[in-house]
Write a protein that holds these residues in place. Structure first.
Motif, PDB file in Angstrom:
ATOM      1  N   GLU A  33       0.829  -1.199   0.000  1.00  0.00           N
ATOM      2  CA  GLU A  33       0.000   0.000   0.000  1.00  0.00           C
ATOM      3  C   GLU A  33       0.868   1.255   0.000  1.00  0.00           C
ATOM      4  OE1 GLU A  33      -2.651  -0.433   3.343  1.00  0.00           O
ATOM      5  OE2 GLU A  33      -3.991  -1.767   2.227  1.00  0.00           O
ATOM      6  N   HIS A  34       0.322   2.333  -0.563  1.00  0.00           N
ATOM      7  CA  HIS A  34       0.953   3.659  -0.547  1.00  0.00           C
ATOM      8  C   HIS A  34       2.391   3.607  -1.076  1.00  0.00           C
ATOM      9  CE1 HIS A  34      -2.607   4.845   1.595  1.00  0.00           C
ATOM     10  NE2 HIS A  34      -2.368   3.942   2.512  1.00  0.00           N
ATOM     11  N   THR A  35       2.496   3.029  -2.256  1.00  0.00           N
ATOM     12  CA  THR A  35       3.796   2.833  -2.897  1.00  0.00           C
ATOM     13  C   THR A  35       3.759   3.420  -4.308  1.00  0.00           C
ATOM     14  OG1 THR A  35       4.160   0.800  -1.645  1.00  0.00           O
ATOM     15  CG2 THR A  35       5.459   1.086  -3.653  1.00  0.00           C
ATOM     16  N   PRO A  36       4.807   4.124  -4.727  1.00  0.00           N
ATOM     17  CA  PRO A  36       4.814   4.712  -6.070  1.00  0.00           C
ATOM     18  C   PRO A  36       4.693   3.658  -7.165  1.00  0.00           C
ATOM     19  CG  PRO A  36       6.547   5.678  -4.724  1.00  0.00           C
ATOM     20  CD  PRO A  36       6.005   4.507  -3.950  1.00  0.00           C
ATOM     21  N   ILE A  37       3.962   4.030  -8.210  1.00  0.00           N
ATOM     22  CA  ILE A  37       3.844   3.210  -9.426  1.00  0.00           C
ATOM     23  C   ILE A  37       4.547   3.971 -10.543  1.00  0.00           C
ATOM     24  CG2 ILE A  37       2.260   2.238 -11.130  1.00  0.00           C
ATOM     25  CD1 ILE A  37       0.191   2.026  -8.904  1.00  0.00           C
ATOM     26  N   MET A  38       5.480   3.307 -11.205  1.00  0.00           N
ATOM     27  CA  MET A  38       6.290   3.962 -12.220  1.00  0.00           C
ATOM     28  C   MET A  38       5.836   3.586 -13.623  1.00  0.00           C
ATOM     29  SD  MET A  38       8.166   5.631 -10.156  1.00  0.00           S
ATOM     30  CE  MET A  38       9.296   6.385 -11.347  1.00  0.00           C
ATOM     31  N   LEU A  39       5.969   4.536 -14.528  1.00  0.00           N
ATOM     32  CA  LEU A  39       5.749   4.319 -15.956  1.00  0.00           C
ATOM     33  C   LEU A  39       7.009   4.838 -16.635  1.00  0.00           C
ATOM     34  CD1 LEU A  39       3.723   3.416 -18.133  1.00  0.00           C
ATOM     35  CD2 LEU A  39       2.839   5.751 -18.169  1.00  0.00           C
ATOM     36  N   GLY A  40       7.908   3.920 -16.955  1.00  0.00           N
ATOM     37  CA  GLY A  40       9.236   4.350 -17.390  1.00  0.00           C
ATOM     38  C   GLY A  40       9.942   5.014 -16.223  1.00  0.00           C
ATOM     39  N   ARG A  41      10.472   6.211 -16.457  1.00  0.00           N
ATOM     40  CA  ARG A  41      11.151   6.947 -15.389  1.00  0.00           C
ATOM     41  C   ARG A  41      10.225   7.906 -14.657  1.00  0.00           C
ATOM     42  NH1 ARG A  41      16.999   8.650 -18.102  1.00  0.00           N
ATOM     43  NH2 ARG A  41      17.697   6.494 -18.600  1.00  0.00           N
ATOM     44  N   LYS A  42       8.962   7.924 -15.042  1.00  0.00           N
ATOM     45  CA  LYS A  42       7.986   8.860 -14.470  1.00  0.00           C
ATOM     46  C   LYS A  42       7.102   8.142 -13.467  1.00  0.00           C
ATOM     47  CE  LYS A  42       4.215   9.670 -16.721  1.00  0.00           C
ATOM     48  NZ  LYS A  42       3.219  10.124 -17.745  1.00  0.00           N
ATOM     49  N   GLN A  43       6.829   8.815 -12.337  1.00  0.00           N
ATOM     50  CA  GLN A  43       5.849   8.249 -11.411  1.00  0.00           C
ATOM     51  C   GLN A  43       4.453   8.475 -11.978  1.00  0.00           C
ATOM     52  OE1 GLN A  43       6.194   9.159  -7.215  1.00  0.00           O
ATOM     53  NE2 GLN A  43       4.081   8.554  -6.802  1.00  0.00           N
ATOM     54  N   ALA A  44       3.737   7.382 -12.205  1.00  0.00           N
ATOM     55  CA  ALA A  44       2.406   7.463 -12.807  1.00  0.00           C
ATOM     56  C   ALA A  44       1.312   7.613 -11.775  1.00  0.00           C
ATOM     57  CB  ALA A  44       2.147   6.214 -13.646  1.00  0.00           C
ATOM     58  N   GLY A  45       1.588   7.215 -10.546  1.00  0.00           N
ATOM     59  CA  GLY A  45       0.590   7.268  -9.492  1.00  0.00           C
ATOM     60  C   GLY A  45       1.094   6.520  -8.276  1.00  0.00           C
ATOM     61  N   ASP A  46       0.174   6.035  -7.452  1.00  0.00           N
ATOM     62  CA  ASP A  46       0.558   5.291  -6.270  1.00  0.00           C
ATOM     63  C   ASP A  46      -0.558   4.338  -5.882  1.00  0.00           C
ATOM     64  OD1 ASP A  46      -0.885   6.797  -3.647  1.00  0.00           O
ATOM     65  OD2 ASP A  46      -0.658   8.020  -5.436  1.00  0.00           O
ATOM     66  N   ASP A  79      -3.023   7.292 -19.124  1.00  0.00           N
ATOM     67  CA  ASP A  79      -1.843   6.434 -19.061  1.00  0.00           C
ATOM     68  C   ASP A  79      -2.171   4.946 -19.104  1.00  0.00           C
ATOM     69  OD1 ASP A  79      -0.092   8.556 -18.916  1.00  0.00           O
ATOM     70  OD2 ASP A  79       0.060   8.525 -16.728  1.00  0.00           O
ATOM     71  N   LEU A  80      -3.461   4.594 -19.072  1.00  0.00           N
ATOM     72  CA  LEU A  80      -3.819   3.187 -18.905  1.00  0.00           C
ATOM     73  C   LEU A  80      -3.391   2.316 -20.088  1.00  0.00           C
ATOM     74  CD1 LEU A  80      -7.342   3.465 -17.241  1.00  0.00           C
ATOM     75  CD2 LEU A  80      -5.125   3.062 -16.157  1.00  0.00           C
ATOM     76  N   ASP A  81      -3.176   2.908 -21.251  1.00  0.00           N
ATOM     77  CA  ASP A  81      -2.720   2.142 -22.415  1.00  0.00           C
ATOM     78  C   ASP A  81      -1.202   2.115 -22.553  1.00  0.00           C
ATOM     79  OD1 ASP A  81      -5.326   1.531 -23.271  1.00  0.00           O
ATOM     80  OD2 ASP A  81      -5.518   3.475 -24.249  1.00  0.00           O
ATOM     81  N   LYS A  82      -0.502   2.754 -21.617  1.00  0.00           N
ATOM     82  CA  LYS A  82       0.947   2.902 -21.751  1.00  0.00           C
ATOM     83  C   LYS A  82       1.689   1.916 -20.851  1.00  0.00           C
ATOM     84  CE  LYS A  82       0.313   7.852 -22.649  1.00  0.00           C
ATOM     85  NZ  LYS A  82       0.597   9.224 -22.164  1.00  0.00           N
ATOM     86  N   ALA A  83       1.426   0.647 -21.021  1.00  0.00           N
ATOM     87  CA  ALA A  83       2.067  -0.388 -20.204  1.00  0.00           C
ATOM     88  C   ALA A  83       3.556  -0.467 -20.544  1.00  0.00           C
ATOM     89  CB  ALA A  83       1.368  -1.716 -20.448  1.00  0.00           C
ATOM     90  N   PRO A  84       4.395  -0.999 -19.637  1.00  0.00           N
ATOM     91  CA  PRO A  84       3.949  -1.578 -18.370  1.00  0.00           C
ATOM     92  C   PRO A  84       4.079  -0.601 -17.204  1.00  0.00           C
ATOM     93  CG  PRO A  84       6.203  -2.234 -18.791  1.00  0.00           C
ATOM     94  CD  PRO A  84       5.791  -1.342 -19.939  1.00  0.00           C
ATOM     95  N   PHE A  85       3.186  -0.729 -16.235  1.00  0.00           N
ATOM     96  CA  PHE A  85       3.350  -0.079 -14.943  1.00  0.00           C
ATOM     97  C   PHE A  85       4.243  -0.969 -14.090  1.00  0.00           C
ATOM     98  CE2 PHE A  85      -0.943   1.492 -16.150  1.00  0.00           C
ATOM     99  CZ  PHE A  85      -0.672   2.850 -16.144  1.00  0.00           C
ATOM    100  N   LEU A  86       5.060  -0.338 -13.258  1.00  0.00           N
ATOM    101  CA  LEU A  86       5.985  -1.112 -12.428  1.00  0.00           C
ATOM    102  C   LEU A  86       5.978  -0.611 -10.986  1.00  0.00           C
ATOM    103  CD1 LEU A  86       9.116  -1.273 -14.782  1.00  0.00           C
ATOM    104  CD2 LEU A  86       7.497  -3.131 -14.326  1.00  0.00           C
ATOM    105  N   ILE A  87       6.077  -1.543 -10.058  1.00  0.00           N
ATOM    106  CA  ILE A  87       6.445  -1.253  -8.673  1.00  0.00           C
ATOM    107  C   ILE A  87       7.771  -1.975  -8.459  1.00  0.00           C
ATOM    108  CG2 ILE A  87       5.885  -1.567  -6.253  1.00  0.00           C
ATOM    109  CD1 ILE A  87       2.959  -1.447  -6.933  1.00  0.00           C
ATOM    110  N   GLY A  88       8.849  -1.212  -8.378  1.00  0.00           N
ATOM    111  CA  GLY A  88      10.164  -1.835  -8.400  1.00  0.00           C
ATOM    112  C   GLY A  88      10.352  -2.540  -9.729  1.00  0.00           C
ATOM    113  N   ASP A  89      10.634  -3.834  -9.693  1.00  0.00           N
ATOM    114  CA  ASP A  89      10.778  -4.618 -10.921  1.00  0.00           C
ATOM    115  C   ASP A  89       9.525  -5.433 -11.232  1.00  0.00           C
ATOM    116  OD1 ASP A  89      13.416  -3.747 -11.299  1.00  0.00           O
ATOM    117  OD2 ASP A  89      14.190  -5.327  -9.966  1.00  0.00           O
ATOM    118  N   THR A  90       8.478  -5.246 -10.443  1.00  0.00           N
ATOM    119  CA  THR A  90       7.267  -6.048 -10.603  1.00  0.00           C
ATOM    120  C   THR A  90       6.261  -5.341 -11.493  1.00  0.00           C
ATOM    121  OG1 THR A  90       7.566  -6.980  -8.386  1.00  0.00           O
ATOM    122  CG2 THR A  90       5.380  -7.185  -9.378  1.00  0.00           C
ATOM    123  N   GLU A  91       5.787  -6.037 -12.501  1.00  0.00           N
ATOM    124  CA  GLU A  91       4.817  -5.442 -13.418  1.00  0.00           C
ATOM    125  C   GLU A  91       3.428  -5.438 -12.801  1.00  0.00           C
ATOM    126  OE1 GLU A  91       3.125  -6.095 -17.975  1.00  0.00           O
ATOM    127  OE2 GLU A  91       5.156  -6.749 -17.432  1.00  0.00           O
TER     128      GLU A  91
END
Length: 268
Positions: A206-219, A236-248
């Motif tokens: 919970e309450h962890t940044p979600i990255m899209l490339g080098r940009k934070q897309a949300g949390d 941004d929903l079509d711009k996969a992949p979203f990542l938390i760390g190395d996890t998609e």
């Protein structure tokens, strides 16, 4: 279908009595007070003048009184806020020891959670056949947010909570605190962010940044296991992949949200 019932220890109750409670609430909350009935709940919010979330709650009738189902951590603050707005109105605002129970997994016709029928019932009585964590999993798998677990007070705009899709706002009612910006966002199609269900092959914190490339897309917001809700830009929903760390992370759109997301993706 198996029925489940769980006491929601993170919820609390406020009772409003006196001849002026309806008039007081009508000028404050995002939904229409005349819809409050003894066999149903009304979902609504109390906002800042800028249209940002401060509190959300459910309201039902008990005789001549109103009963509010609120987040336990916000109850005392909400009581103080309502007392501030009460002025000379004849309204008694009283915290009670009543408990809130959630019931789900079977067909109901009264006391339904007004956000989505599949959520089941909310009642002031019940028994524990399931846990609050079971209810949280049920809620998140339907993509339904829950107050301060998913919203940030004085930061999250009311329509970013999906309240417009979950019966939490009446755009036909008269003035209330935060109405101007809320109405403007709706009519101009300016709801850029939404709370979107997400899932992964690994547990989601919970309450962890979600990255899209080098940009934070949300949390992330509330989560349980490999499912969670996330604050994301719809575009941004079509711009996969979203990542938390190395996890998609994969966003998924429940039926009640699909039409709105599809419309937001269309070119202006």
């Amino acid at each position: 279908m198996t029925s489940h019932s769980a006491k929601l220890s993170d919820r609390a109750v406020i009772r409003l009595s006196g001849p002026d409670w309806k008039a007081m609430l009508q000028g404050l909350i995002t939904n229409t007070v005349d819809k409050i009935a003894p066999d149903s709940w009304l979902y609504a919010g109390l906002l800042s003048p800028q249209g940002k979330y401060l509190f959300d709650f459910f309201i039902t009738r008990d005789g001549e009184d109103a009963v509010m189902d609120v987040a336990a951590e916000q109850r005392d603050t909400l009581v103080r806020k309502l007392m501030m707005y009460r002025l000379r109105s004849k309204v008694d605002i009283t915290p009670t020891d009543d408990a809130i129970y959630a019931h789900w997994g079977e067909t109901f016709d009264a006391h339904l959670d007004p956000r989505l029928p599949a959520m089941g019932q909310r009642r002031l009585q019940g028994e524990d056949t399931a846990s609050a964590q079971d209810y949280k999993a049920h809620r998140i798998r339907l993509g339904i947010p829950d107050g301060p677990l998913d919203f940030i007070a004085d930061k999250t705009l009311w329509l970013e909570t999906n309240a417009d899709l979950l019966n939490g706002v009446d755009f036909q009612k008269g003035c209330y605190v935060g109405q101007e910006n809320t109405a403007r966002m709706r009519y101009r199609g300016k709801v850029r962010r939404r709370l979107i269900p997400i899932q992964s092959d690994a547990p989601i914190p919970e309450h962890t940044p979600i990255m899209l490339g080098r940009k934070q897309a949300g949390d992330t917001r509330s989560s349980i296991g490999t499912h969670a809700l996330a604050n994301l830009r719809v575009e941004d929903l079509d711009k996969a992949p979203f990542l938390i760390g190395d996890t998609e992370i994969k966003a998924w759109i429940p039926e009640w949200l699909k039409e709105t997301v599809a419309a937001a993706r269309e070119p202006a």
